[in-house]
Design a protein around this motif. Structure first.
Motif, PDB file in Angstrom:
ATOM      1  N   ALA A  27       0.848  -1.196   0.000  1.00 29.94           N
ATOM      2  CA  ALA A  27       0.000   0.000   0.000  1.00 29.94           C
ATOM      3  C   ALA A  27       0.884   1.246   0.000  1.00 29.94           C
ATOM      4  O   ALA A  27       1.751   1.401   0.853  1.00 29.94           O
ATOM      5  CB  ALA A  27      -0.914   0.003   1.221  1.00 29.94           C
ATOM      6  N   ALA A  28       0.654   2.127  -0.942  1.00 26.56           N
ATOM      7  CA  ALA A  28       1.406   3.385  -0.990  1.00 26.56           C
ATOM      8  C   ALA A  28       1.127   4.200   0.270  1.00 26.56           C
ATOM      9  O   ALA A  28       0.106   4.003   0.941  1.00 26.56           O
ATOM     10  CB  ALA A  28       0.998   4.180  -2.230  1.00 26.56           C
ATOM     11  N   VAL A 101      -5.936   1.161  -8.454  1.00 28.41           N
ATOM     12  CA  VAL A 101      -5.006   1.981  -9.227  1.00 28.41           C
ATOM     13  C   VAL A 101      -3.624   1.745  -8.635  1.00 28.41           C
ATOM     14  O   VAL A 101      -3.426   1.881  -7.418  1.00 28.41           O
ATOM     15  CB  VAL A 101      -5.380   3.477  -9.175  1.00 28.41           C
ATOM     16  CG1 VAL A 101      -4.358   4.307  -9.926  1.00 28.41           C
ATOM     17  CG2 VAL A 101      -6.786   3.699  -9.731  1.00 28.41           C
ATOM     18  N   CYS A 102      -2.694   1.382  -9.496  1.00 27.64           N
ATOM     19  CA  CYS A 102      -1.339   1.069  -9.053  1.00 27.64           C
ATOM     20  C   CYS A 102      -0.355   2.017  -9.724  1.00 27.64           C
ATOM     21  O   CYS A 102      -0.568   2.458 -10.844  1.00 27.64           O
ATOM     22  CB  CYS A 102      -0.981  -0.370  -9.414  1.00 27.64           C
ATOM     23  SG  CYS A 102      -2.161  -1.566  -8.767  1.00 27.64           S
ATOM     24  N   GLU A 103       0.730   2.283  -8.999  1.00 26.11           N
ATOM     25  CA  GLU A 103       1.754   3.181  -9.505  1.00 26.11           C
ATOM     26  C   GLU A 103       3.117   2.587  -9.189  1.00 26.11           C
ATOM     27  O   GLU A 103       3.334   2.069  -8.094  1.00 26.11           O
ATOM     28  CB  GLU A 103       1.616   4.549  -8.833  1.00 26.11           C
ATOM     29  CG  GLU A 103       2.653   5.558  -9.263  1.00 26.11           C
ATOM     30  CD  GLU A 103       2.488   6.878  -8.535  1.00 26.11           C
ATOM     31  OE1 GLU A 103       2.643   7.908  -9.202  1.00 26.11           O
ATOM     32  OE2 GLU A 103       2.208   6.881  -7.315  1.00 26.11           O
ATOM     33  N   ARG A 110       3.058  -0.290  -6.365  1.00 28.76           N
ATOM     34  CA  ARG A 110       2.315  -0.141  -5.111  1.00 28.76           C
ATOM     35  C   ARG A 110       0.879   0.241  -5.440  1.00 28.76           C
ATOM     36  O   ARG A 110       0.597   0.819  -6.485  1.00 28.76           O
ATOM     37  CB  ARG A 110       2.965   0.921  -4.238  1.00 28.76           C
ATOM     38  CG  ARG A 110       4.409   0.482  -3.933  1.00 28.76           C
ATOM     39  CD  ARG A 110       5.125   1.218  -2.901  1.00 28.76           C
ATOM     40  NE  ARG A 110       4.550   1.092  -1.584  1.00 28.76           N
ATOM     41  CZ  ARG A 110       4.761   1.994  -0.641  1.00 28.76           C
ATOM     42  NH1 ARG A 110       5.503   3.058  -0.890  1.00 28.76           N
ATOM     43  NH2 ARG A 110       4.252   1.835   0.553  1.00 28.76           N
ATOM     44  N   ILE A 111      -0.015  -0.065  -4.530  1.00 30.30           N
ATOM     45  CA  ILE A 111      -1.433   0.250  -4.711  1.00 30.30           C
ATOM     46  C   ILE A 111      -1.694   1.614  -4.092  1.00 30.30           C
ATOM     47  O   ILE A 111      -1.393   1.834  -2.917  1.00 30.30           O
ATOM     48  CB  ILE A 111      -2.318  -0.836  -4.072  1.00 30.30           C
ATOM     49  CG1 ILE A 111      -2.009  -2.183  -4.722  1.00 30.30           C
ATOM     50  CG2 ILE A 111      -3.797  -0.479  -4.206  1.00 30.30           C
ATOM     51  CD1 ILE A 111      -2.509  -3.373  -3.945  1.00 30.30           C
ATOM     52  N   VAL A 112      -2.244   2.532  -4.878  1.00 28.35           N
ATOM     53  CA  VAL A 112      -2.501   3.881  -4.372  1.00 28.35           C
ATOM     54  C   VAL A 112      -3.983   4.143  -4.118  1.00 28.35           C
ATOM     55  O   VAL A 112      -4.331   5.003  -3.307  1.00 28.35           O
ATOM     56  CB  VAL A 112      -1.927   4.980  -5.304  1.00 28.35           C
ATOM     57  CG1 VAL A 112      -0.418   4.898  -5.354  1.00 28.35           C
ATOM     58  CG2 VAL A 112      -2.514   4.902  -6.692  1.00 28.35           C
ATOM     59  N   PHE A 113      -4.835   3.388  -4.791  1.00 31.23           N
ATOM     60  CA  PHE A 113      -6.274   3.628  -4.652  1.00 31.23           C
ATOM     61  C   PHE A 113      -7.021   2.337  -4.922  1.00 31.23           C
ATOM     62  O   PHE A 113      -6.647   1.568  -5.803  1.00 31.23           O
ATOM     63  CB  PHE A 113      -6.722   4.696  -5.659  1.00 31.23           C
ATOM     64  CG  PHE A 113      -8.199   4.980  -5.647  1.00 31.23           C
ATOM     65  CD1 PHE A 113      -8.744   5.843  -4.702  1.00 31.23           C
ATOM     66  CD2 PHE A 113      -9.040   4.379  -6.571  1.00 31.23           C
ATOM     67  CE1 PHE A 113     -10.110   6.098  -4.692  1.00 31.23           C
ATOM     68  CE2 PHE A 113     -10.404   4.634  -6.559  1.00 31.23           C
ATOM     69  CZ  PHE A 113     -10.936   5.504  -5.618  1.00 31.23           C
ATOM     70  N   GLU A 114      -8.088   2.131  -4.158  1.00 35.94           N
ATOM     71  CA  GLU A 114      -8.935   0.956  -4.367  1.00 35.94           C
ATOM     72  C   GLU A 114     -10.380   1.354  -4.076  1.00 35.94           C
ATOM     73  O   GLU A 114     -10.649   2.041  -3.092  1.00 35.94           O
ATOM     74  CB  GLU A 114      -8.479  -0.153  -3.424  1.00 35.94           C
ATOM     75  CG  GLU A 114      -9.115  -1.482  -3.655  1.00 35.94           C
ATOM     76  CD  GLU A 114      -8.494  -2.582  -2.797  1.00 35.94           C
ATOM     77  OE1 GLU A 114      -8.794  -3.741  -3.080  1.00 35.94           O
ATOM     78  OE2 GLU A 114      -7.718  -2.285  -1.871  1.00 35.94           O
ATOM     79  N   GLN A 115     -11.294   0.919  -4.936  1.00 32.89           N
ATOM     80  CA  GLN A 115     -12.706   1.182  -4.712  1.00 32.89           C
ATOM     81  C   GLN A 115     -13.486  -0.072  -5.069  1.00 32.89           C
ATOM     82  O   GLN A 115     -13.249  -0.697  -6.099  1.00 32.89           O
ATOM     83  CB  GLN A 115     -13.213   2.349  -5.555  1.00 32.89           C
ATOM     84  CG  GLN A 115     -14.690   2.612  -5.299  1.00 32.89           C
ATOM     85  CD  GLN A 115     -15.158   3.920  -5.882  1.00 32.89           C
ATOM     86  OE1 GLN A 115     -14.424   4.632  -6.553  1.00 32.89           O
ATOM     87  NE2 GLN A 115     -16.405   4.253  -5.620  1.00 32.89           N
TER      88      GLN A 115
END
Length: 121
Positions: A27-28, A101-103, A110-115
């Motif tokens: 996780a970012a 959303v991964c970056e 790393r994972i920056v956002f999840e919905q």
């Protein structure tokens, strides 16, 4: 992309095994999760959940994977999650469509956002 497939597999396994160290690593720092009910949780809130002795997954399956890269350093992962367990004494059974959303940060995905949204037919 093999790296993103590995990322999603490690993330999903970490939740099943309550592997806090892996969730922290993947996780970012600015990770955000938007739950199906619209509640927004930051990285610290998510880590509190996985660390909680009251959190447990009894079953978890993921399917319908789609990966969409956005250049060399960003990607969207979409999947369906079905599972159940309990948290703070309340049992749950869920069926969700999720987007991550991964970056790539300093050479590491790393994972920056999840919905997640409730799935209904």
């Amino acid at each position: 992309m093999l790296e993103l497939d590995d990322l999603r597999k490690r993330w999903f396994q970490a939740w099943i095994k309550k592997d806090v160290a892996t969730v922290e690593r993947l996780a970012a720092d600015d990770y955000v999760y938007v739950a199906p009910n619209g509640v927004i949780m930051d990285r610290q809130a998510i880590l509190r959940i996985i660390r909680s002795p009251s959190y447990r997954l009894d079953r978890s399956t993921r399917s319908e994977f789609v990966v969409r890269t956005l250049g060399d350093n960003a990607a969207i992962l979409r999947h369906r999650w079905r599972g159940g367990g309990s948290f703070e004494g309340t049992a749950f059974t869920d069926d969700h469509r999720c987007v991550m959303v991964c970056e790539k940060q300093a050479g590491t995905w790393r994972i920056v956002f999840e919905q997640c949204s409730l799935y209904s037919q």
